[in-house]
Motif scaffolding. Sequence first.
Motif, short mmCIF file in Angstrom:
data_model
loop_
_atom_site.label_atom_id
_atom_site.label_comp_id
_atom_site.label_asym_id
_atom_site.label_seq_id
_atom_site.Cartn_x
_atom_site.Cartn_y
_atom_site.Cartn_z
N VAL A 21 -62.10 -24.36 -43.83
CA VAL A 21 -61.22 -25.06 -44.76
C VAL A 21 -59.95 -25.48 -44.03
CG1 VAL A 21 -59.80 -24.73 -46.83
CG2 VAL A 21 -62.12 -23.83 -46.75
N HIS A 34 -50.45 -27.00 -49.89
CA HIS A 34 -51.51 -27.83 -49.34
C HIS A 34 -51.20 -29.28 -49.67
CE1 HIS A 34 -54.52 -24.71 -48.18
NE2 HIS A 34 -53.66 -23.99 -48.86
N ASP A 35 -51.97 -30.20 -49.10
CA ASP A 35 -51.67 -31.61 -49.38
C ASP A 35 -52.01 -31.95 -50.82
OD1 ASP A 35 -54.62 -32.89 -47.64
OD2 ASP A 35 -54.35 -31.38 -49.18
N SER A 105 -53.58 -15.22 -45.89
CA SER A 105 -54.56 -14.19 -46.23
C SER A 105 -55.43 -13.87 -45.03
CB SER A 105 -55.45 -14.66 -47.37
OG SER A 105 -54.76 -14.54 -48.58
N TYR A 342 -63.24 -13.10 -47.90
CA TYR A 342 -62.73 -14.44 -48.23
C TYR A 342 -62.20 -15.15 -46.99
CZ TYR A 342 -58.85 -17.59 -49.20
OH TYR A 342 -57.96 -18.63 -49.15
N SER A 345 -65.05 -16.27 -44.82
CA SER A 345 -65.84 -17.35 -45.40
C SER A 345 -65.04 -18.66 -45.41
CB SER A 345 -66.31 -16.92 -46.78
OG SER A 345 -66.06 -17.88 -47.74
N ARG A 346 -63.72 -18.55 -45.58
CA ARG A 346 -62.86 -19.73 -45.52
C ARG A 346 -62.98 -20.39 -44.14
NH1 ARG A 346 -56.86 -17.99 -45.82
NH2 ARG A 346 -57.35 -17.27 -43.73
N ARG A 352 -70.04 -19.78 -47.25
CA ARG A 352 -69.01 -20.08 -48.24
C ARG A 352 -69.30 -19.37 -49.56
NH1 ARG A 352 -65.91 -24.43 -46.97
NH2 ARG A 352 -65.78 -23.05 -45.22
N SER A 355 -67.50 -16.05 -50.82
CA SER A 355 -66.21 -15.88 -51.49
C SER A 355 -66.19 -16.58 -52.84
CB SER A 355 -65.07 -16.39 -50.61
OG SER A 355 -65.17 -17.77 -50.45
N GLU A 356 -67.38 -16.88 -53.35
CA GLU A 356 -67.47 -17.56 -54.63
C GLU A 356 -66.79 -16.77 -55.74
OE1 GLU A 356 -71.24 -19.83 -56.13
OE2 GLU A 356 -71.26 -17.79 -56.89
N ALA B 45 -57.98 -13.97 -54.25
CA ALA B 45 -56.92 -14.64 -53.51
C ALA B 45 -56.74 -16.04 -54.09
CB ALA B 45 -57.28 -14.72 -52.03
N GLN B 48 -58.84 -18.62 -52.61
CA GLN B 48 -60.25 -18.53 -52.94
C GLN B 48 -60.57 -19.41 -54.16
OE1 GLN B 48 -60.87 -14.41 -52.93
NE2 GLN B 48 -63.09 -14.51 -52.85
N GLN B 50 -58.72 -21.85 -55.12
CA GLN B 50 -58.47 -23.23 -54.71
C GLN B 50 -59.71 -23.84 -54.07
OE1 GLN B 50 -56.36 -23.65 -51.16
NE2 GLN B 50 -56.10 -25.84 -51.33
N MET B 51 -60.36 -23.06 -53.18
CA MET B 51 -61.53 -23.54 -52.46
C MET B 51 -62.59 -24.03 -53.44
SD MET B 51 -62.40 -21.23 -49.15
CE MET B 51 -63.73 -20.30 -49.81
N GLN B 52 -62.71 -23.27 -54.56
CA GLN B 52 -63.79 -23.57 -55.48
C GLN B 52 -63.42 -24.58 -56.56
OE1 GLN B 52 -65.74 -19.99 -56.45
NE2 GLN B 52 -66.86 -20.82 -58.17
N GLU B 54 -60.41 -26.69 -56.75
CA GLU B 54 -59.42 -27.74 -56.55
C GLU B 54 -59.94 -29.12 -56.98
OE1 GLU B 54 -57.69 -28.02 -52.66
OE2 GLU B 54 -56.82 -29.97 -53.10
#
Lengths: 476, 244
Positions: A21, A34-35, A105, A342, A345-346, A352, A355-356, B45, B48, B50-52, B54
């Motif tokens: 990521v 973040h952007d 993190s 997490y 996995s990031r 991936r 960390s679902e 977190a 975490q 955000q990853m899913q 966003e």
Amino acid sequence: MAEQPVDVEPGGQNVAGEAPVEEPEAVTDDTTVHDDDVELERTIGLVGGLAIGIGTMIGAGIFVFPGLAAANAGLAATLSFAIGGLIALLVALPTSELATAMPRSGGGYYFISRGMGTAYGAIVGLGLWLGLMFASAFYLVGLGHYASAVFAELGVALPFSPVIGIGLLFGAALTALSIGGTENTAKIQNVVVGVLLVVLTGFLSYGVLDAVGVFGGGTVPEQFFSRGYFPVLTTAALVFTSYLGFAQVATVAGEIKQPGRNLPLAMVGSVLIVTVFYVVTIFVATSAFGADRLGQFGETAMVEVARDFLGLPGAVAILGAGLLATFSSANASILSASRAVYALSRDALLPRKASEVNLRYGTPHVALVAAGGPILVLVATGQVELLAEVASFLHLIMYGLMCVALIVLRRRNPEWYSPSYQVPGYPVVPAIGALASFGLIAFMQPASIGIGIVVMLASYLWYRYYAGDVTLKGDI
Amino acid sequence: MTDRPSILVPIRVLEGESVPEGVPELLAHAHVVMLGYHVIPEQTAPGQAQMQFEDRATERLDEYETMFEAAGATVERRLVFTHDGQKTIDRMTAEHDCMAVLVPNATGAVEDVLVAVRGAVGIDRLARVVAGLFGETDASVTLYHIAEDEETDEDVGTLLEGMVNRLKDQGVDASRIETRIDRDREALDAITETADTFDTVVMGETDPSLATFVFGMPADQVADRFLGPVFVVQRDPTPNEDEE
């Protein structure tokens, strides 16, 4: 509000075609930015950070180790705990610098992967995840001992030893609670740590006064190095598990408010506080009974110490405190392990999917099960000392490499590396920190070292197979 | 355009909260600071989530942004993943210098606005919000004050007159302004009850006290019971900026 730019660009893909990521644009006192105006709020303050550090550590050093350590090293176990604390401090200082430069993190894993590259990162990251499982399992077995002591206290005679069964039960319950529970666990953790510190301060104050003879009890003077000098170091290696908590603060570095100030204070502060408590505890415990008898009491020796001083109420108080402390340590470790999953996995070092987030509870169920499941297997072994040492081994590797990463980063001095806290005594402190961390490993049992090395090898092979093309190293 | 009051519109974007009917029209003359936020448990977190989530959240915010802009507002937006929704709302309010926070509830066309005037403190900001939002509409504005025992009619008159003058200065037609005074009533009940016949409420933020700690902020309670949109005008942040 000082904005700190982040300028590390990971690249590559893993076997499943997942790329790491993207890194955030900036880090502020309150957020990670973040952007597209997406922000991650920082919500843990100094008290919360200290509670994580102290809460993770205090369960083991005070409630599980005194008996075991005294059996190994005699009165000199006090020195073993002091040595452990000194090494922890030597690592906590460099860790603080790294954490203020990269408050994200993943903690130690993040620093090492960005400072030294993916291979080291993978070994440390997967090692951290597994190390935390060993630590959790160790705390849970300790919890089992305390719960069994409660049964013994109540006069319930069981035809079998309930230690492992109770450990397994609590391990499963904790995992389930972490997945399904959405109540404010951090606040509970803060309260638990506060209660523990109050109970311990009262108990230890009485113990110290008693040991120096104020209450007329007096103690049998004992030879300090009754077992010789070498056991002091092997015991230091064994009890080092009591000092693993400060790095857990770095694991949630991405959620700490004002990271430049709070991270160093929380990490160094929690190490100093628990070191004092440990040293005083061992001193009090050994002066109450002498090392030999203390050793015979095993994991729940502190209950007997309390009974000796304060009778039944003392024993009950310490039993309760021991249950709370081991439970909170196990809980904190499981949550940290899930954070480690997490972070991996990031960065595409684990699928991936790992960390679902669960849609119903909003919790990372895959990561929590990935932590909780193996913990149960480890608890089932019931090997307190082995579990503790393997946990320490894997953490010590990370600690040593963090010190090395700091030296590497300072020497290359890349543009993005601008820590707001700088370690005093560079390069001596991180260099000694690294040597001491690696050095302590030499004093562990061969079995622990063997398991640790197997875990590291497996981690490296996993990286080569799964994510050989992923680059995480910062531009240095 | 500089007179547009900044209004924070917090939306729990992933929990089915959307922009309710009538709200874009209500904010046509505002500078909308749209805060899409998602509260996650501590086990997770923020990154975490955000990853899913966003992409999905951004999609919805795009939609809402278009709605606000179509109604005439200027829009600024943020998407925040947080463990603590209140902290995020407070931080956004301060960072974007928002005059008021909207508790977004559905409403029809706005014809009657109830403005709870508590005292002289913060009256400037209250007037600026009301004038900015409703100055160029046809809505009638009712200034409402619940007098306490020691307050004389004269005191109340001065207070409300001051408010009327401020609104007139900022371009609100005096014929649209009404005043209403009640005595011997519990403020919260009175506001909620009176609000029934109005389309929206503008009120001030109260100082946090033990009661607000136990029962929640009065503005939130009003919003819960009134079921229409409530603007909570924020205290001037400058005097006590450096808390904590």
